[in-house]
Structure formats: structure tokens, C-alpha cells
Enzyme design. Structure first.
Site, PDB file in Angstrom:
ATOM      1  N   CYS A  19      37.328  39.198  76.316  1.00 11.74           N
ATOM      2  CA  CYS A  19      38.265  38.568  77.255  1.00 11.74           C
ATOM      3  C   CYS A  19      39.664  38.657  76.649  1.00 11.74           C
ATOM      4  CB  CYS A  19      37.881  37.117  77.490  1.00 11.74           C
ATOM      5  SG  CYS A  19      36.167  36.939  78.020  1.00 11.74           S
ATOM      6  N   GLY A  66      32.785  32.633  69.582  1.00 13.45           N
ATOM      7  CA  GLY A  66      31.915  33.752  69.948  1.00 13.45           C
ATOM      8  C   GLY A  66      30.857  33.438  71.004  1.00 13.45           C
ATOM      9  N   SER A 122      30.827  30.197  81.291  1.00 18.52           N
ATOM     10  CA  SER A 122      32.237  30.509  81.541  1.00 18.52           C
ATOM     11  C   SER A 122      32.357  31.415  82.763  1.00 18.52           C
ATOM     12  CB  SER A 122      32.852  31.210  80.331  1.00 18.52           C
ATOM     13  OG  SER A 122      32.756  30.374  79.205  1.00 18.52           O
ATOM     14  N   ARG A 134      38.052  38.738  82.086  1.00 18.13           N
ATOM     15  CA  ARG A 134      36.764  38.570  81.393  1.00 18.13           C
ATOM     16  C   ARG A 134      35.959  39.864  81.480  1.00 18.13           C
ATOM     17  NH1 ARG A 134      36.123  33.589  79.552  1.00 18.13           N
ATOM     18  NH2 ARG A 134      33.945  34.026  79.051  1.00 18.13           N
ATOM     19  N   ASP A 277      37.583  22.878  67.096  1.00 19.95           N
ATOM     20  CA  ASP A 277      37.388  24.293  67.425  1.00 19.95           C
ATOM     21  C   ASP A 277      38.717  25.067  67.427  1.00 19.95           C
ATOM     22  OD1 ASP A 277      35.793  26.423  67.991  1.00 19.95           O
ATOM     23  OD2 ASP A 277      35.723  26.062  70.154  1.00 19.95           O
ATOM     24  N   CYS A 317      57.452  10.862  75.113  1.00 19.86           N
ATOM     25  CA  CYS A 317      56.213  10.173  75.515  1.00 19.86           C
ATOM     26  C   CYS A 317      56.371   8.664  75.351  1.00 19.86           C
ATOM     27  CB  CYS A 317      55.024  10.642  74.682  1.00 19.86           C
ATOM     28  SG  CYS A 317      54.588  12.365  74.954  1.00 19.86           S
ATOM     29  N   CYS A 320      57.877   7.218  78.337  1.00 22.23           N
ATOM     30  CA  CYS A 320      57.400   7.774  79.617  1.00 22.23           C
ATOM     31  C   CYS A 320      56.460   6.797  80.316  1.00 22.23           C
ATOM     32  CB  CYS A 320      56.676   9.091  79.347  1.00 22.23           C
ATOM     33  SG  CYS A 320      55.801   9.742  80.775  1.00 22.23           S
ATOM     34  N   CYS A 326      48.478   9.597  80.484  1.00 24.33           N
ATOM     35  CA  CYS A 326      48.555  10.966  79.970  1.00 24.33           C
ATOM     36  C   CYS A 326      48.273  11.049  78.467  1.00 24.33           C
ATOM     37  CB  CYS A 326      49.945  11.520  80.270  1.00 24.33           C
ATOM     38  SG  CYS A 326      50.287  13.089  79.480  1.00 24.33           S
ATOM     39  N   CYS A 330      46.583  17.339  74.503  1.00 22.23           N
ATOM     40  CA  CYS A 330      45.972  17.872  73.275  1.00 22.23           C
ATOM     41  C   CYS A 330      47.026  18.257  72.243  1.00 22.23           C
ATOM     42  CB  CYS A 330      45.128  19.090  73.640  1.00 22.23           C
ATOM     43  SG  CYS A 330      44.460  19.959  72.231  1.00 22.23           S
TER      44      CYS A 330
HETATM   45  S1  SF4 Z   1      42.753  16.618  70.982  1.00 23.66           S
HETATM   46 FE1  SF4 Z   1      42.908  18.845  70.920  1.00 23.66          FE
HETATM   47  S2  SF4 Z   1      43.347  19.320  68.786  1.00 23.66           S
HETATM   48 FE2  SF4 Z   1      42.549  17.231  68.836  1.00 23.66          FE
HETATM   49  S3  SF4 Z   1      40.332  17.389  68.464  1.00 23.66           S
HETATM   50 FE3  SF4 Z   1      40.646  17.415  70.692  1.00 23.66          FE
HETATM   51  S4  SF4 Z   1      40.811  19.596  71.248  1.00 23.66           S
HETATM   52 FE4  SF4 Z   1      41.121  19.430  69.016  1.00 23.66          FE
HETATM   53  S1  SF4 Z   2      53.945  13.195  80.946  1.00 26.28           S
HETATM   54 FE1  SF4 Z   2      52.591  13.001  79.178  1.00 26.28          FE
HETATM   55  S2  SF4 Z   2      53.320  14.553  77.744  1.00 26.28           S
HETATM   56 FE2  SF4 Z   2      54.951  14.179  79.213  1.00 26.28          FE
HETATM   57  S3  SF4 Z   2      56.245  12.608  78.320  1.00 26.28           S
HETATM   58 FE3  SF4 Z   2      54.766  11.582  79.628  1.00 26.28          FE
HETATM   59  S4  SF4 Z   2      53.112  11.028  78.233  1.00 26.28           S
HETATM   60 FE4  SF4 Z   2      54.308  12.611  77.213  1.00 26.28          FE
END
Ligand code: SF4
Ligand code: SF4
Length: 370
Positions: A19, A66, A122, A134, A277, A317, A320, A326, A330
Site C-alpha cells: 500500500c 505487516g 482493512s 492498496r 505501534d 488547546c 479551546c 477533543c 493523537c
Molecule cells: S494516543 Fe497516539 S501516540 Fe499515544 S498511544 Fe495512542 S496511538 Fe499511540
Molecule cells: S479542536 Fe482539539 S486540537 Fe484543536 S485546539 Fe481544540 S482541543 Fe486542541
């Protein structure tokens, strides 16, 4: 002790597909060893023994790549055998396998059904949309074979869900994909935004998912989901279910929606352990299940501040109004060069601006039923 979640890579990053946007291929290219080959049964036994001696209440064992099915069924049969041998604490064990679906057949389907595996397949949408990125090793489309195998899972009664990677090409076509999933009775869906390569400014690849495109995608998908919900037959969409859970005062089960990284044990084929991961690179190695106990691995996680560093301290944030829902997304998508600003912040704001009132309505309705 909380429930434990280990994610094994039985075939390291080896895969029978190519992919274009594969994040794990990018990860592998950023460490000394591209691949760690295939996990031996001795290593598997060491992992299962250490994890189950430590676990209390429940333990989830995921297999990912993988492509994990490149390890033969025998590997997974041995995993079940070791689970029975070492489950001295009588914990509830869940086996979860994420596959590209290309290699499945009747034997795999029957094994999954018999052993109660939850399988993630997937699939990025209908034929043209899926085949765009893919591809097989020969560069050919994979849709036809994968759909045949999905039908096989349905026929045999395997519990499975669909994982779709949202990228720059597929995001604008979500209405079409949604109709396709519905027509084919694919009702458990997870959409994850496509990652640009690590340490690269976002938006530079052909497949890149740009913030405005992702924002529009979330709105379109929510509207489709909401319309179906009004008729009492909406599919399960993991991200929306998690937002509703937060609105109901619950803890989201998806780690990227908690505002802080979860405690995970990602195990490469050589037994080495990493905290997520997305961070299976040398500098994040926490130890090895062949030599270390869970406690030693946890200590190393603390020493490198992996969880502490994921606490969202971005100024935007902090002021916000959407932050309680929110939580900054990640950590992998926060940009170091911009004081850890979330790359998809604009997408989330677009989505909450457009959909939060309806989402709150759904949460209110559910709380009055519960
Ligand atoms: S929030 Fe994102 S970086 Fe943190 S453990 Fe989860 S997937 Fe991994
Ligand atoms: S929308 Fe989410 S990422 Fe953006 S400023 Fe607000 S809390 Fe942070």
C-alpha cells in the site's frame, strides 16, 4: 492491576501487499533493522507467559503487522495453547487480529470462528477507491480477492470489523463508500486518518490527508450516520461512539481520544517491546519479553517519559472550548515545530462546529434511555 493489552507482530513488518501510504513501512525504514523476520514459538511462549503471569481481570492479545497471517495458522494455534497453559490468574482473554484480508481462506475463517477471534479487515471502500492505494506486490488491485474473503468471514460467522484508512483521495468519496458498506452489510467501521511519514511536514505526499479535507470528511460521515440513526439503523463508527461516550461522562476506549497515551506493549518479532505501534523505532525500545518482566518494561517507559510527554500542553488547546471532548487528538499528529499543535485541529474544529449540537442530542437521548 488494569487490563493489559499486548500487540504482537508475528511477521514483523513483512507483508504480501504494497500500500502506497503504509505507515509501518515508513517506521521500519527509520530503524537499524528493517524487519525482524518471523516470531519464533519460543519468543511467543515467553511473551504469553510473562503477560499472563502479570495480568489481572482481562488481557487483549492483538496480532498486527505487516501482515500477521504470513505466520501460519500453527503459530496462532500455539498462541491459544500457551494462553491455556499460562492463564493461572484466570483472566478473560481476547484475541484480536488485524489483516489486509488477502491471504484468508476457509481454514483461517473456521479457525477465527472456533477460537472467537475478533478480526479487523482493512478495506478503503468500493473497488476503485480501495484499489487506488492498496495494491498487491505485483502492483495489482486487491479489492476482488479481499471482498471474496470478507464474504467468507460473513458466511462462516466470524466476528469482524472494517478498518478504512482515510486519505486525500478517498476522503472526498465517503458518501460513495458509505453506500457501498451499507449495501454489503459492513456495519462495524473504524476510520483512521492516513499518516504522513514520521518527522515530515504534513501534506507533502500524493496520498496526504489535509486538515480541511479531513474536516469535511468527518462532517459528511457524521451526517450520513446521523440520518441512519434517525431511522434506527446506523452502523457502529468507532470515533463517533467514543465522542458520545465522552459526552456521557465515560472514558473513551480509543487511546487517541483520551488526551494522553495509553499503556501498551507492542512486541516486534524478536520479542522487543515498544510503547505504541506508531513508535516502533530504536529510541523507544522498552526492553524484550525474552529477558525482561512487565515491571521492568514499565519502568523503562517511565524513564523515557513516554506517557508524561503525551499530556497535551498546547496553548491553543488549553483555551479551546472543544478541549473536554477533543483532548488534542493523537500525539503522533502533534507538530513539534509548532509547539505540539495538533495537525488536524482545523478538522476537529470544523467537525465540532457543524456536528456537536446533533451529537449532544444523541447523547441526551441515550442518557434518558440508560
Ligand atoms: S494516543 Fe497516539 S501516540 Fe499515544 S498511544 Fe495512542 S496511538 Fe499511540
Ligand atoms: S479542536 Fe482539539 S486540537 Fe484543536 S485546539 Fe481544540 S482541543 Fe486542541
Amino acid at each position: 492491576m488494569p487490563p493489559i493489552h499486548v500487540l504482537l507482530k508475528p511477521a514483523s513488518g513483512n507483508c504480501n501487499m504494497r500500500c502506497d501510504y503504509c505507515f509501518y513501512y515508513d517506521t521500519m525504514s527509520k530503524r537499524k533493522e528493517l524487519t525482524y523476520g518471523f516470531m519464533s514459538l519460543d519468543t511467543l511462549e515467553d511473551v504469553i507467559e510473562k503477560v499472563l503471569l502479570y495480568a489481572e481481570k482481562s488481557c487483549t492479545i492483538s496480532y498486527q503487522g505487516g501482515e500477521p497471517t504470513l505466520s501460519q495458522i500453527h503459530f496462532f494455534e500455539k498462541s491459544i495453547e500457551f494462553q491455556k497453559k499460562y492463564n493461572v490468574n484466570q483472566v478473560e482473554i481476547h484475541n484480536v487480529l488485524q489483516t489486509n484480508g488477502l491471504h484468508l481462506n476457509q481454514e483461517w475463517a473456521e479457525f477465527f470462528a472456533k477460537q472467537n477471534f475478533l478480526v479487523g479487515v482493512s478495506l478503503d471502500g468500493g473497488p476503485k477507491i480501495h484499489d487506488y492505494y492498496r495494491k498487491s506486490i505485483k502492483g495489482e488491485g486487491t479489492f476482488v480477492k479481499i471482498m471474496q474473503n470478507i464474504e467468507l468471514l460473513q458466511k462462516v460467522g466470524v466476528e469482524f470489523n472494517i478498518l478504512s484508512v482515510v486519505n486525500g483521495k478517498t476522503a472526498p468519496l465517503i458518501k460513495k463508500s458509505y453506500r457501498f458498506y451499507k449495501k454489503n452489510h459492513l456495519e462495524f467501521l473504524q476510520f483512521i486518518p492516513c499518516l504522513d511519514p514520521m518527522n515530515e511536514l504534513g501534506g507533502g505526499r500524493e496520498y496526504s490527508l489535509k486538515p480541511v479535507v479531513y474536516g469535511k470528511f468527518l462532517i459528511d460521515l457524521f451526517e450520513l450516520w446521523y440520518e441512519d440513526l434517525q431511522q434506527g439503523r446506523q452502523p457502529y463508527i468507532r470515533q463517533f461512539e467514543n465522542y458520545i461516550a465522552i459526552l456521557l461522562g465515560k472514558m473513551p476506549e480509543s487511546c487517541d481520544m483520551r488526551g494522553i497515551c495509553g499503556k501498551q506493549y507492542v512486541v516486534e518479532a524478536d520479542g522487543a517491546v515498544y510503547p505504541c505501534d506508531f513508535y516502533v523505532i530504536d529510541q523507544y525500545r522498552l526492553g524484550n519479553f525474552k529477558t525482561d518482566k512487565v515491571e521492568q518494561i514499565d519502568q523503562r517507559r517511565t524513564e523515557i517519559n513516554f506517557i508524561e510527554d503525551s499530556i497535551n500542553k498546547n496553548k491553543l488547546c488549553q483555551s479551546c472550548g472543544y478541549a473536554p471532548l477533543c483532548r488534542g487528538g493523537c500525539r503522533r499528529n502533534r507538530q513539534k515545530e509548532e509547539s505540539n499543535k495538533q495537525y488536524f485541529c482545523q478538522s476537529y474544529r470544523m467537525f465540532f462546529d457543524a456536528c456537536l449540537p446533533k451529537m449532544m442530542q444523541v447523547a441526551e437521548r441515550l442518557s434518558s434511555i440508560q
